[in-house]
Design an enzyme around this catalytic site. Structure first.
Site, PDB file in Angstrom:
ATOM      1  N   GLU A 322       0.832  -1.215   0.000  1.00 47.60           N
ATOM      2  CA  GLU A 322       0.000   0.000   0.000  1.00 47.60           C
ATOM      3  C   GLU A 322       0.863   1.260   0.000  1.00 47.60           C
ATOM      4  O   GLU A 322       0.534   2.249  -0.642  1.00 47.60           O
ATOM      5  CB  GLU A 322      -0.958   0.011   1.205  1.00 47.60           C
ATOM      6  CG  GLU A 322      -1.885  -1.199   1.311  1.00 47.60           C
ATOM      7  CD  GLU A 322      -2.613  -1.555   0.025  1.00 47.60           C
ATOM      8  OE1 GLU A 322      -2.891  -0.662  -0.784  1.00 47.60           O
ATOM      9  OE2 GLU A 322      -2.898  -2.750  -0.182  1.00 47.60           O
ATOM     10  N   TYR A 410      -2.297  -7.776 -10.855  1.00 50.51           N
ATOM     11  CA  TYR A 410      -1.187  -7.761  -9.898  1.00 50.51           C
ATOM     12  C   TYR A 410      -0.042  -8.642 -10.397  1.00 50.51           C
ATOM     13  O   TYR A 410       1.091  -8.188 -10.549  1.00 50.51           O
ATOM     14  CB  TYR A 410      -1.636  -8.304  -8.535  1.00 50.51           C
ATOM     15  CG  TYR A 410      -2.655  -7.465  -7.805  1.00 50.51           C
ATOM     16  CD1 TYR A 410      -2.302  -6.728  -6.689  1.00 50.51           C
ATOM     17  CD2 TYR A 410      -3.982  -7.418  -8.229  1.00 50.51           C
ATOM     18  CE1 TYR A 410      -3.234  -5.968  -6.000  1.00 50.51           C
ATOM     19  CE2 TYR A 410      -4.916  -6.653  -7.550  1.00 50.51           C
ATOM     20  CZ  TYR A 410      -4.540  -5.935  -6.439  1.00 50.51           C
ATOM     21  OH  TYR A 410      -5.462  -5.175  -5.767  1.00 50.51           O
TER      22      TYR A 410
HETATM   23 ZN   LIG Z   1      -2.615  -2.622  -4.765  1.00 45.09          ZN
END
Ligand SMILES: [Zn+2]
Length: 647
Positions: A322, A410
């Site tokens: 994050e 991702y």
């Molecule tokens: Zn992310």
């Protein structure tokens, strides 16, 4: 000057459009948003107004269209007081995309003109962005709790907006709340020293002690990064924190602070690879367990699920991830959700570079890439290997882009960047990424623009073998981006630690219900090795190699049913349910009622649903009120309950 204007217009229109917004954002764009929210947390209701500063960028317009989702719209007006008529329609009937709010302007506005308008509206418990929790649902059970989750296209349930990552705006906000309903409130913005004019004072001002808090976000951000949290929460610096802070309910704050004492070092590891952190401070909010995802990178206010706090630091990769979004996602943003890997693939890449700098365990990076690859493949199988949702460019026309949310942007994105790095070379690639950030800071772009930049950068830098590298970069580019299924190039992440983890699960299978000689190896495994072992058990369960007697022996030795680390626990439950184990249903049901993080509950619900649909539904019903609306909706889909839940 004229040339500059023309080139910027061409540039804007050359980018891919966003099919998941109803707004006319190619003709008019919001530059600044002001929100004023009066929270009624007990009544699960927000009395709201929003003010905008729109700039016409097309030739001319006479209406503004915005995205909304289950908002109650009361009035639309220019800030000089002129009321503007509005209509609401649903271009896609029965769609999760929401509705379109059409505001008829008082005249035609031309390119360059600004339109200052305001909307009065309210948000209620139907919002799919805001989770209104009762005090009983919190840890301290003293006050109600409220938090938002806007990514992907859920900000339209917070305010009428151009809900597209293509548009970035600054924002300010005034939050008004009762001191009996919230100890504090935070947003993805700094606290403002200036107070803003109040448009709607509380009607019952005399009966309660109302608090006013003011926020300002001076960096232009896409609407999905607007965020709020309110409740019995406190903010404290993390122990080594010069820049880093933690927000949570007070009863857990000491334990969380202890586990997060390396936050500052995480930030420094990322900076070492990519350059300075430019947002000022960094605050992590540990949300209640129903928070539907691992983490959300709201600027200045990351939200995370408490399942990342294992007591051992094993879940902190989410924190590094994050933080890494502060560069990729929050500074450079994807122009639409089909390009989500421009956010997520780059962030995973930076996360793993920083993890290597911080922890210095190359095997761990490889194992995490393998675990990621496995999760990605499972998601691909879920969509179908030939579905465009299994590509790096999903088509979500007419859908909620959440439907295409998976590990694919991702991990396939990460692998694509790792592949490009192998062609370009590590040092040149790192320098290219730093230059890319400088070039596209505060902009939203698509993958083609990244390709153009990469090639231009390498050419201008005069790198060795430019033409060979260019050829190799372009050779498979479109396959990487547009082809569904596994990547066109296999990347080898194997290590001895992988072999050791796989040998370990084989030893249990061979022992056939007895204790294998190497059973104590597990306690010295890397956390990623433990995950690989549990993933392998799931694979063996699917291919009927794992039997109940082996499950019982493993649990006797490793106590996985009582595991407190949810990253391991959900994999264990998924594996044993796939074997057909009904003897641990109570513990499975308790687990599903104790965490709402999609990554952990969806696979367990899938396995449970296959084994015993009725028990899966019964479990869901008993925990339904606990889940965030996003998670609840996804579980409904998994259990095939869609028709009976249409509201
Ligand atoms: Zn992310």
């Amino acid at each position: 000057m004229i040339l500059l204007v023309i080139s910027s217009i061409i540039c804007l229109h050359a980018y891919e459009i966003d099919v998941n917004t109803f707004s006319n954002y190619l003709d008019v764009q919001n530059r600044h948003l002001h929100l004023e929210w009066l929270l009624n947390m007990d009544k699960k209701y927000i009395n709201a107004s929003s003010s905008y500063s729109f700039q016409v960028v097309g030739r001319s317009i006479n209406k503004i269209s915005l995205d909304i989702y289950k908002l109650n719209i009361y009035s639309t007006y220019l800030q000089n007081g002129i009321l503007l008529p509005h209509t609401i329609d649903s271009p896609y009937a029965d769609s999760d995309q929401g509705q379109r709010l059409n505001i008829q302007l008082d005249r035609t506005y031309y390119r360059g003109e600004y339109i200052e308008l305001s909307i009065k509206y309210s948000i209620d418990s139907r919002s799919r962005s805001i989770s209104f929790m009762t005090k009983e649902q919190t840890s301290t059970k003293t006050m109600p709790y409220l938090f938002s989750q806007c990514e992907d296209a859920n900000c339209r349930a917070l305010a009428p907006l151009q809900d597209t990552p293509a548009i970035k705006q600054t924002y300010t906000a005034t939050i008004i709340y009762k001191d009996t309903e919230a100890q504090d409130v935070f947003m993805s913005a700094d606290e403002s020293k200036d107070q803003f004019k109040i448009l709607n004072k509380p009607l019952d001002e005399a009966n309660f002690n109302w608090k006013y808090k003011y926020f300002i976000q001076n960096v232009p951000i896409p609407s999905y990064l607007i965020a709020i949290v309110a409740g019995n929460i406190q903010k404290v610096p993390t122990s080594a924190g010069i820049r880093t802070f933690l927000v949570s309910e007070p009863d857990k704050i000491a334990a969380y602070t202890e586990e997060l004492k390396e936050m500052e070092q995480f930030l420094q590891a990322i900076e070492q690879y990519i350059g300075p952190y430019t947002w000022g401070t960094y605050t992590l909010v540990i949300q209640p367990p129903s928070f539907p995802i691992g983490g959300m990178e709201n600027p200045l206010l990351t939200f995370a699920n408490p399942s990342i706090m294992t007591g051992t630091g094993s879940g902190l990769a989410v924190t590094i991830h994050e933080m890494a979004h502060s560069w990729f996602g929050n500074t450079i943003t994807c122009v639409n959700w089909a390009n989500m890997w421009i956010n997520e693939g780059f962030t995973v890449f930076l996360e793993r570079k920083a993890s290597l700098i911080h922890y210095k365990i190359p095997d761990d990076i490889k194992l995490n890439a393998i675990i990621g690859n496995t999760s990605m493949y499972q998601d691909m199988l879920g969509y179908g290997l030939d579905s465009n949702f299994s590509s790096l460019h999903p088509d979500t026309t007419g859908l909620n882009p959440d439907d295409s949310f998976s590990e694919i942007p991702y991990e396939k994105g990460y692998q694509f960047l790792t592949y490009l790095e192998s062609i370009v070379g590590e040092v040149d690639f790192q320098n290219m990424l730093r230059a890319y950030l400088a070039q596209y800071k505060y902009q939203s772009i698509d993958q083609k623009e990244f390709q153009n930049f990469l090639l231009r950068y390498l050419y201008e830098q005069g790198v060795d073998d430019y033409s060979t590298k260019r050829y190799k970069i372009l050779e498979n580019w479109n396959k990487w981006v547009y082809s569904p299924g596994l990547p066109p190039v296999f990347l080898d992440f194997s290590t001895n630690k992988l072999t050791q983890a796989l040998d370990y699960s084989n030893a249990y299978i061979t022992a056939d219900g007895k204790q294998p000689p190497n059973w104590q190896d597990y306690k010295d495994f890397l956390h990623s090795q433990k995950q690989v072992f549990l993933e392998d058990l799931f694979k063996k369960a699917e291919s009927k190699l794992l039997k109940l007697n082996v499950v019982n022996q493993i649990d006797k030795d490793l106590k996985l049913t009582e595991e407190n680390d949810y990253e391991l626990k959900f994999r264990w439950f998924r594996a044993i349910l796939t074997v057909g184990d009904k003897s641990r249903f109570t513990q499975v049901a308790d687990f599903l009622g104790s965490v709402g993080r999609g990554k952990m509950v969806y696979p367990v619900y899938r396995a449970l649903n296959q084994l015993d649909h009725d028990f899966a539904v019964q479990t869901f019903r008993s925990h339904e009120a606990f889940y965030h609306p996003i998670a609840r909706n996804n579980i409904i889909n998994i259990l095939g309950l869609k028709d009976s839940f249409i509201q």
